[in-house]
Enzyme design. Structure first.
Site, PDB file in Angstrom:
ATOM      1  N   GLY A  63     -12.479  51.478  78.183  1.00 50.46           N
ATOM      2  CA  GLY A  63     -11.112  51.740  77.719  1.00 50.46           C
ATOM      3  C   GLY A  63     -10.909  53.229  77.509  1.00 50.46           C
ATOM      4  N   ASP A 106      18.876  77.982  44.168  1.00 51.03           N
ATOM      5  CA  ASP A 106      18.467  78.441  45.499  1.00 51.03           C
ATOM      6  C   ASP A 106      18.592  77.274  46.457  1.00 51.03           C
ATOM      7  OD1 ASP A 106      17.316  79.438  47.718  1.00 51.03           O
ATOM      8  OD2 ASP A 106      15.327  79.746  46.841  1.00 51.03           O
TER       9      ASP A 106
HETATM   10  P1  ADQ Z   1      -5.012  49.305  78.856  1.00 46.04           P
HETATM   11  O1  ADQ Z   1      -3.970  48.252  78.774  1.00 46.04           O
HETATM   12  O2  ADQ Z   1      -6.407  48.827  78.882  1.00 46.04           O
HETATM   13  O3  ADQ Z   1      -4.861  50.382  77.673  1.00 46.04           O
HETATM   14  P2  ADQ Z   1      -4.940  51.515  80.877  1.00 46.04           P
HETATM   15  O4  ADQ Z   1      -4.232  52.630  80.221  1.00 46.04           O
HETATM   16  O5  ADQ Z   1      -4.602  51.400  82.311  1.00 46.04           O
HETATM   17  O6  ADQ Z   1      -4.643  50.102  80.231  1.00 46.04           O
HETATM   18  O7  ADQ Z   1      -6.491  51.749  80.715  1.00 46.04           O
HETATM   19  C1  ADQ Z   1      -7.429  50.951  81.400  1.00 46.04           C
HETATM   20  C2  ADQ Z   1      -8.778  51.667  81.433  1.00 46.04           C
HETATM   21  O8  ADQ Z   1      -9.753  50.758  81.918  1.00 46.04           O
HETATM   22  C3  ADQ Z   1      -8.759  52.860  82.369  1.00 46.04           C
HETATM   23  O9  ADQ Z   1      -9.373  53.951  81.735  1.00 46.04           O
HETATM   24  C4  ADQ Z   1      -9.557  52.397  83.605  1.00 46.04           C
HETATM   25  O10 ADQ Z   1     -10.368  53.401  84.173  1.00 46.04           O
HETATM   26  C5  ADQ Z   1     -10.433  51.314  83.048  1.00 46.04           C
HETATM   27  N1  ADQ Z   1     -10.603  50.261  84.082  1.00 46.04           N
HETATM   28  C6  ADQ Z   1      -9.641  49.546  84.648  1.00 46.04           C
HETATM   29  N2  ADQ Z   1     -10.148  48.698  85.557  1.00 46.04           N
HETATM   30  C7  ADQ Z   1     -11.473  48.879  85.543  1.00 46.04           C
HETATM   31  C8  ADQ Z   1     -12.577  48.267  86.240  1.00 46.04           C
HETATM   32  N3  ADQ Z   1     -12.426  47.273  87.125  1.00 46.04           N
HETATM   33  N4  ADQ Z   1     -13.791  48.703  85.959  1.00 46.04           N
HETATM   34  C9  ADQ Z   1     -13.976  49.671  85.052  1.00 46.04           C
HETATM   35  N5  ADQ Z   1     -13.005  50.260  84.366  1.00 46.04           N
HETATM   36  C10 ADQ Z   1     -11.760  49.871  84.597  1.00 46.04           C
HETATM   37  C11 ADQ Z   1      -4.001  50.524  76.507  1.00 46.04           C
HETATM   38  C12 ADQ Z   1      -2.508  50.459  76.764  1.00 46.04           C
HETATM   39  C13 ADQ Z   1      -2.120  51.457  77.826  1.00 46.04           C
HETATM   40  C14 ADQ Z   1      -2.556  52.854  77.393  1.00 46.04           C
HETATM   41  C15 ADQ Z   1      -4.006  52.868  76.936  1.00 46.04           C
HETATM   42  C16 ADQ Z   1      -4.371  54.197  76.305  1.00 46.04           C
HETATM   43  O11 ADQ Z   1      -2.126  49.144  77.167  1.00 46.04           O
HETATM   44  O12 ADQ Z   1      -0.724  51.445  78.056  1.00 46.04           O
HETATM   45  O13 ADQ Z   1      -2.411  53.734  78.486  1.00 46.04           O
HETATM   46  O14 ADQ Z   1      -4.267  51.851  75.997  1.00 46.04           O
HETATM   47  O15 ADQ Z   1      -3.489  54.538  75.277  1.00 46.04           O
END
Ligand code: ADQ
Length: 497
Positions: free
Chosen positions: A29, A497
């Protein structure tokens, strides 16, 4: 530098149970990955739930010691509360409602009581660790009561809150039975941050209309304090993604994928499995695109990367079935021996495999129905070292407000997505490079560290403003004394003031 306490539902390190043994693994995340290097570079402590129940972790003294050595302090949550708090109010109430899915929202008093209990458990841990000069930074919708609970115990604390998901419009937010408590909870912070000005505006609107507080210029005059709300679009660890492209592990992965993909153009889709991400609509649009563009048959592949998420919630189980069906339908309808139009991976990928896919994809199709920010759009753009590649992005993702050079679409408009795919696959290279260079410049400048620093600066300036206002405002006792002195005096000179 002042010590920083970061508080979020999950710690950046998660305890996983495999074959009866506990292991520590980095949490996935954006928040954990993005902030991990920044928070390690400061004197900071992270407080959160480690992913397993308190009883188990207390039994395993080594794991607890290891967590503490990484400056991670666990908060204990009982199994019963994990159900009603995490799988209940967080995933079945706040998440759908804040993403404008009121029909998916469950309202349960039992969930709410668990939310109060868990927020109180967090308050107990944080209050036990916090020292007077600390800065407390609370994250996300799991902990919206925490700022007020902490303010009651630590009235002078410097405290910020950041919401990672959208804040809905007043008409949606008012549906929540506990709307007053949530707003009062958030107003315990000195600064409340959102990804976009729209979300900050929605929050301020609700504060004014539900609580009746005066709101002006991003400032709330609550009962006895001033609280600020503002937009801080979260950035990514830009260098991590742009440097990964040159890494030998990424090279090897890209070579492996290229071999399998042969000469096909690649459209990439990456999300957690979630109904807010619009994945079925995306697949249907891809199917319509193939229907209309026979010249792309056997020439293009949609790589659909879906990370399992919330696998015990009914709507997610249904969505998984729907995706399985749609992928089967498209591959059955258009596929040939040797060409499968959709490559469907239902798992989390290691970092270098993800970076390899980002860097080789001709198009990223990012079409959430609603998304607080969407880091995938930013990560994809950061890996485009040669500038080639096209981002198609939904207007209802927070990221669209920063990435205007992408092809912006309405995720409910299938025709628009089909046209965007046609445009992306035909776009001249020079235009791709020009668009990406502008976005990359912006993303490099406002990366995750800049985002965190800007939030901190604003938080400290809010604290200063509060202190100045305290000095200027007469306390109740002072007003009474002045009034009685005035009444007792024969002559008075008033200097105002
Ligand atoms: P998410 O809903 O989880 O986050 P997102 O912002 O796209 O959505 O982040 C997903 C993360 O998971 C990314 O860093 C990505 O690299 C990683 N990821 C996705 N698919 C993957 C895979 N198959 N394998 C490994 N890693 C994977 C929540 C909110 C978003 C907001 C973020 C941050 O819903 O809107 O952008 O928090 O604030």
């Amino acid at each position: 530098m002042r010590r920083l306490l970061i508080v979020s539902n999950r710690l950046p390190t998660t305890v996983q149970e495999r074959k009866g043994e506990l292991h520590l693994e980095p949490s996935v995340g954006g928040l954990a990955t993005g902030l991990s290097s920044w928070y390690k570079s400061r004197d900071s402590i992270w407080i959160g739930w480690p992913g397993i129940t308190g009883k188990k972790i207390k039994r395993e003294k080594d794991i607890l010691a290891k967590l503490l050595s990484e400056n991670c302090h666990p908060v204990s949550i009982t199994q019963h509360d994990v159900e009603a708090y995490y799988h209940g109010i967080c995933n079945r109430t706040i998440w759908p409602l804040f993403h404008h899915f009121p029909l998916y929202t469950e309202y349960s008093e039992g969930f709410w009581q668990a939310y109060e209990r868990v927020n109180t458990a967090f308050a107990n841990v944080v209050a036990g660790i916090a020292k007077p000069n600390d800065i407390i930074w609370i994250h996300d919708y799991h902990l919206m009561l925490l700022p007020k609970l902490l303010r009651e115990r630590l009235p002078k604390a410097t405290m910020g809150f950041f919401l990672h998901i959208p804040f809905p419009s007043f008409e949606i937010f008012r549906l929540l039975p506990w709307r007053n408590q949530i707003l009062e909870g958030l107003l315990g912070a000195d600064l409340v941050g959102f990804h976009t000005y729209d979300y900050a505006g929605h929050f301020l609107d609700s504060v004014h209309r539900i609580l009746g507080y005066e709101v002006a210029m991003g400032q709330v005059t609550a009962a006895d304090r001033v609280v600020r709300a503002d937009a801080f679009p979260m950035g990514i660890n830009y260098d991590l993604f742009s440097n990964a492209v040159q890494d030998s592990k990424t090279h090897a992965e890209r070579k492996r994928f290229h071999k399998k993909l042969e000469d096909c153009r690649v459209i990439l889709s990456v999300d957690r499995l979630d109904y807010t991400k619009g994945i079925p609509q995306r697949l249907e649009a891809f199917s319509a695109f193939l229907d209309r563009n026979s010249k792309f048959l056997r020439k293009v592949i949609l790589v659909l990367l879906v990370v399992p998420s919330r696998t015990r919630v009914g709507h997610y189980i249904q969505l998984k079935k729907q995706l399985d069906g749609l992928v089967g339908e498209i591959n059955g309808k258009y596929g040939t021996i040797g060409w499968m139009p959709v490559w469907y991976l239902y798992r989390s990928l290691p970092f270098h495999s993800l970076a390899a896919l980002y860097s080789l994809a001709d198009v990223a199709l990012v079409t959430p129905l609603r998304d607080g920010m969407n880091l995938v759009a930013k990560e994809y753009t950061a890996t485009k070292m040669d500038g080639k590649g096209v981002l198609i992005l939904s207007e209802t993702a927070g990221a669209a407000q920063e990435l205007g050079e992408a092809i912006i679409i309405n995720a409910n408009n299938q025709e628009e997505i089909v046209q965007a795919l046609e445009k992306a696959l035909e776009m001249p290279e020079q235009e791709q490079i020009e668009r990406n260079r502008i976005m990359q410049k912006r993303l490099r400048r406002y990366d995750v560290v800049q985002w965190a620093n800007e939030f901190m600066d604003k938080l400290l300036s809010t604290k200063k403003l509060q202190q100045e206002m305290e000095e200027k405002t007469l306390s109740y006792e002072m007003q009474r004394k002045l009034a009685s002195d005035f009444q007792e005096s024969n002559k008075a000179l008033l200097l105002l003031d």
